[in-house]
Enzyme design. Structure first.
Site, short mmCIF file in Angstrom:
data_model
loop_
_atom_site.label_atom_id
_atom_site.label_comp_id
_atom_site.label_asym_id
_atom_site.label_seq_id
_atom_site.Cartn_x
_atom_site.Cartn_y
_atom_site.Cartn_z
N GLU A 15 -13.68 -3.80 -1.90
CA GLU A 15 -13.45 -3.63 -0.47
C GLU A 15 -14.76 -3.98 0.24
O GLU A 15 -15.76 -3.29 0.06
CB GLU A 15 -13.02 -2.19 -0.16
CG GLU A 15 -11.69 -1.82 -0.80
CD GLU A 15 -11.37 -0.34 -0.68
OE1 GLU A 15 -12.23 0.42 -0.17
OE2 GLU A 15 -10.28 0.06 -1.10
N ASP A 73 0.85 -1.18 0.00
CA ASP A 73 0.00 0.00 0.00
C ASP A 73 0.89 1.23 0.00
O ASP A 73 1.80 1.37 0.84
CB ASP A 73 -0.90 0.01 1.23
CG ASP A 73 -2.01 -1.03 1.15
OD1 ASP A 73 -2.02 -1.81 0.18
OD2 ASP A 73 -2.86 -1.08 2.06
#
Length: 261
Positions: free
Chosen positions: A138, A19
């Site tokens: 998500e 990330d």
């Protein structure tokens, strides 16, 4: 909806997830409380040398700025990393996809823009092939056995049921699903197996499980019970609580098919 059995044979893939915020590799819990870990290129090179099957780059603030800012990082990474690279975050158009692929990515993951205009999935798959189009989802549990798709790093609800959205994405041309459990992400409590199984058995494309891996055994459960085709991991590697070699050996001991190095 009942789907046909997956008509492919594939080794289980081990995918370090990186990330990115600005120039930094970061890590959080439930996609929040982000902490700087280091230089993403250095970590990517190490994971490649350690035997990663693929790498996943996620621009975690891209949705705030409406664009993906990983081009320079991608270009540097692919100079000495030679495994498939998936890039997600802030990709909103066919032109955005083209730019990321030109920088050196092999696949793109799209979340926010796809929920706002699902036809983008078809356009990307038509232009670059379904193997390039990864639908990033998500997921947050909203009731037992029920999950809602979120965007913007797990902050914005879409109203989409995760299972229905995964099926629709595949119908539109997505060739793979990146499935992140926001509830489990960064917790080290293991993957959300029920969620993974629900999505994996609802679509006939590979599913990458992401969010929650704390130990090698968690990957085994995600694959054997969740029917995941690949596992993405971050915390366990970034904080050196386990290595790719450890994880690969554990999967092999469980009679799972992994790449031999």
């Amino acid at each position: 909806m009942k789907v046909e059995a997956k008509l492919y044979t594939m080794q289980t893939r081990l995918i370090p997830r990186l990330d990115i915020k600005g120039p930094n590799l970061i890590k959080g819990i439930n996609l929040e409380g982000l902490r700087i870990i280091g230089d993403p290129q250095s970590f990517a090179r190490q994971y490649y040398e350690d035997g990663a099957d693929e790498l996943l780059y996620v621009d975690v603030v891209a949705s705030l700025y409406g664009r993906n800012s990983l081009h320079d990082i991608i270009k540097r990474t692919v100079q000495d990393v030679f495994v498939p690279l998936t890039v997600t975050g802030g990709i909103r158009s066919v032109d955005d996809v083209r730019e990321v692929l030109r920088a050196g990515a092999d696949k793109v993951g799209i979340n926010t823009a796809a929920t706002k205009r699902p036809e983008l999935i078809r356009e990307v798959a038509h232009k670059f092939g379904s193997q390039c189009m990864v639908l990033s989802i998500e997921a947050k549990m909203v009731a037992p056995g029920c999950w809602e798709a979120y965007t913007d790093n797990g902050r914005e609800p879409t109203g989409f049921d995760v299972i229905e959205w995964a099926q629709r994405g595949v119908e539109l041309g997505a060739g793979e699903i990146l499935l992140t459990s926001v509830d489990r992400e960064g917790t080290r409590h293991g993957f959300e197996t029920e969620l993974i199984h629900a999505v994996s058995t609802a679509v006939a494309v590979p599913v990458i499980a992401s969010g929650g891996m704390g130990k090698p055994a968690d990957a085994i459960v995600a694959i054997m019970d969740g029917c995941a085709d690949a596992v993405a991991m971050a915390d366990i590697l970034h904080y050196k609580r386990g290595t790719l070699a450890d994880i690969r050996a554990a999967l092999r001991d469980a009679s799972l098919d992994v790449r031999h190095l």
